[in-house]
Design a protein around this motif. Structure first.
Motif, PDB file in Angstrom:
ATOM      1  N   GLN A 145      -9.599 -15.904  49.106  1.00 39.42           N
ATOM      2  CA  GLN A 145      -8.797 -15.305  50.180  1.00 39.42           C
ATOM      3  C   GLN A 145      -9.703 -14.668  51.234  1.00 39.42           C
TER       4      GLN A 145
ATOM      5  N   ASN B  52     -11.249 -17.341  53.351  1.00 39.84           N
ATOM      6  CA  ASN B  52     -10.267 -17.944  54.256  1.00 39.84           C
ATOM      7  C   ASN B  52      -9.956 -17.046  55.449  1.00 39.84           C
ATOM      8  N   LEU B  53      -9.989 -15.731  55.203  1.00 40.18           N
ATOM      9  CA  LEU B  53      -9.735 -14.785  56.297  1.00 40.18           C
ATOM     10  C   LEU B  53     -10.911 -14.722  57.263  1.00 40.18           C
ATOM     11  N   ASP B  54     -12.106 -14.978  56.745  1.00 37.85           N
ATOM     12  CA  ASP B  54     -13.330 -14.868  57.550  1.00 37.85           C
ATOM     13  C   ASP B  54     -13.482 -16.115  58.430  1.00 37.85           C
ATOM     14  N   LYS B  55     -12.759 -16.152  59.537  1.00 43.57           N
ATOM     15  CA  LYS B  55     -12.723 -17.339  60.394  1.00 43.57           C
ATOM     16  C   LYS B  55     -14.044 -17.615  61.103  1.00 43.57           C
ATOM     17  N   ASP B  56     -14.788 -16.539  61.430  1.00 44.22           N
ATOM     18  CA  ASP B  56     -16.057 -16.780  62.138  1.00 44.22           C
ATOM     19  C   ASP B  56     -17.235 -16.930  61.168  1.00 44.22           C
ATOM     20  N   HIS B  57     -16.960 -16.867  59.863  1.00 46.74           N
ATOM     21  CA  HIS B  57     -17.960 -17.119  58.815  1.00 46.74           C
ATOM     22  C   HIS B  57     -19.198 -16.226  58.927  1.00 46.74           C
TER      23      HIS B  57
ATOM     24  N   LEU C  28     -15.009  -9.083  57.801  1.00 41.10           N
ATOM     25  CA  LEU C  28     -13.655  -9.260  58.341  1.00 41.10           C
ATOM     26  C   LEU C  28     -13.411  -8.276  59.472  1.00 41.10           C
TER      27      LEU C  28
ATOM     28  N   GLU D 152      -8.623  -8.336  63.413  1.00 40.56           N
ATOM     29  CA  GLU D 152      -7.800  -9.521  63.684  1.00 40.56           C
ATOM     30  C   GLU D 152      -7.781 -10.453  62.482  1.00 40.56           C
ATOM     31  N   GLU D 153      -8.935 -10.619  61.824  1.00 44.97           N
ATOM     32  CA  GLU D 153      -8.997 -11.496  60.651  1.00 44.97           C
ATOM     33  C   GLU D 153      -8.204 -10.904  59.496  1.00 44.97           C
TER      34      GLU D 153
ATOM     35  N   ARG E 114      -4.268 -11.324  59.015  1.00 44.14           N
ATOM     36  CA  ARG E 114      -3.668 -12.516  58.415  1.00 44.14           C
ATOM     37  C   ARG E 114      -3.556 -12.403  56.899  1.00 44.14           C
TER      38      ARG E 114
END
Length: 433
Positions: free
Chosen positions: A281, A284-289, A293, A296-297, A300
């Motif tokens: 999870q 998956n939340l860590d969009k910018d890798h 977090l 904004e991340e 979600r």
């Protein structure tokens, strides 16, 4: 006349040279000299009455300083020898098997179903034959503790044996944990518990499938549960006694069972599926890798319905790095939201809701998140504010916090009557068919 009265009178006596005024320092020196003189005389006069103090044994031993390497090493070695001696005092597998054989041989008929029983007379006979290591278990107190409703005044052999096994396990575990207690003060720091769990992983068959590259994340996930619930003041250490008293260690060691059901693994925080779920999870939340977090991340998380004001408070109060949350902080967040009925979780959320840091939630605080209906649910002692204890005592803490922090929870609460009516209608339709 005691020394205090002598000193008081002496200082009150006028100087023999009235024309010569003494300086303030001279007066202080004279006062100290008189105090030392009269106190020494008084103490010497009471010498005989204080002889019994010499018989008090020494009870304080200073811990070695960091630079006293030899003393530290000596202390570590002596503790290791002590723990080894304690370990040898415990029953081993062969001795436990012998104890079971003796209990079975001295059972007292009739049996209750398939359960063998033993009376107090035979209980004492087994205690005499079992050896010195077992003596502590064969007492009237233990027998009375296990005596329930048997009309013959007997106890269950299986219950007694399980009691002995549990005691042996507790002592073995305490010794095992104490080996990681570097300070030797009866508590474990975060790094100590991390080392304990890391070395425990190879002994847990349910974790055989974990990649070694995941070990550090698994250890972090496991350790956070201990510290989140057992270290509410965030001191950075947990008493070994508290670790043994809670159920977390049982859950962790349950992973020794090679046939542990899938359902049990899913509800066990320490299982491989659970740890992978939580870490997955996070990824998956860590969009910018970047391994962290942002607000904004995190928004979600779950059903992506947390309110913005709540998320603002999370990033204001929790430990962040350049405004972003790391995995350890995320674990605290998850543990709080997944265990909202627990006092430690309510304490975490309460701190976020208490926007003025007053130690209670007043009308202003709750209006910031919701409206005054909350007070009707909690029924606090003070009608104008809600304390953490009020929240716990109300048994509505999970509902209240869900309403305040989750839009979906807010919607569900607001539409609860319609939802119940809808469920009833669906039930009626099913009954009709």
């Amino acid at each position: 006349m005691d020394w205090k009265e002598i000193l008081r009178r002496r200082l009150a006596t006028p100087s023999t040279s009235p024309n010569k005024k003494k300086s303030e320092q001279e007066l202080k020196d004279e006062e100290m000299d008189l105090f030392t003189k009269y106190y020494s005389e008084w103490k010497g006069g009471r010498k005989n009455t204080n002889e019994f103090y010499k018989t008090i044994p020494r009870f304080y031993y200073r811990l070695p300083a960091e630079d006293e390497v030899l003393l530290q090493k000596l202390r570590e070695e002596s503790r290791a020898v002590f723990l080894q001696r304690k370990s040898r005092e415990l029953l081993d597998n062969e001795e436990l098997q012998n104890l079971w054989f003796l209990l079975d041989k001295h059972q007292t008929p009739p049996m209750i179903g398939e359960e063998a029983m033993i009376n107090y007379e035979n209980f004492l006979k087994v205690g005499e034959k079992a050896g010195p290591k077992c003596k502590q278990f064969f007492t009237a107190k233990v027998f009375a503790k296990l005596l329930h409703t048997d009309s013959y005044g007997r106890i269950s052999i299986m219950q007694f044996f399980n009691y002995v096994m549990r005691k042996v396990w507790l002592h073995q575990t305490r010794i095992g944990l104490s080996l990681y207690d570097v300070a030797g003060q009866g508590y474990l720091r975060e790094s100590d518990l991390e080392n304990y769990i890391l070395e425990l992983i190879p002994t847990l068959p349910q974790l055989d499938g974990l990649e070694k590259s995941f070990y550090s994340f698994y250890v972090c996930t496991a350790v956070r549960k201990f510290f989140f619930f057992l270290d509410p003041l965030r001191t950075g250490k947990i008493k070994i006694q508290d670790i043994l008293a809670c159920s977390f260690l049982d859950d962790l060691l349950e992973l020794r069972d090679e046939e542990l059901s899938k359902e049990s693994q899913e509800t066990n925080w320490f299982s491989a599926p659970s740890a992978l779920r939580v870490y997955g999870q996070y990824l998956n939340l860590d969009k910018d890798h970047n391994g962290m977090l942002s607000k904004e991340e995190l928004s979600r998380y779950g059903t992506a319905t947390m309110t913005n004001v709540f998320l603002d408070r999370v990033f204001q109060e929790c430990l962040t790095y350049d405004g972003e949350m790391d995995y350890k902080t995320y674990l605290d967040f998850v543990l709080a939201l997944e265990n909202r009925k627990e006092p430690a979780a309510l304490q975490y959320i309460f701190k976020l809701l208490d926007i003025e840091n007053k130690g209670y939630l007043n009308v202003f605080s709750l209006n910031y998140f919701f409206r005054d209906e909350i007070f009707d649910m909690v029924k606090p002692k003070d009608p104008l504010k809600i304390s953490l204890q009020d929240l716990i005592n109300s048994n509505q803490g999970d509902t209240v916090t869900t309403i305040l922090i989750d839009l979906n929870g807010f919607w569900t609460y607001e539409n609860r009557e319609a939802l119940v009516a809808n469920d009833n209608e669906n039930s009626t339709e099913l009954d009709d068919t």
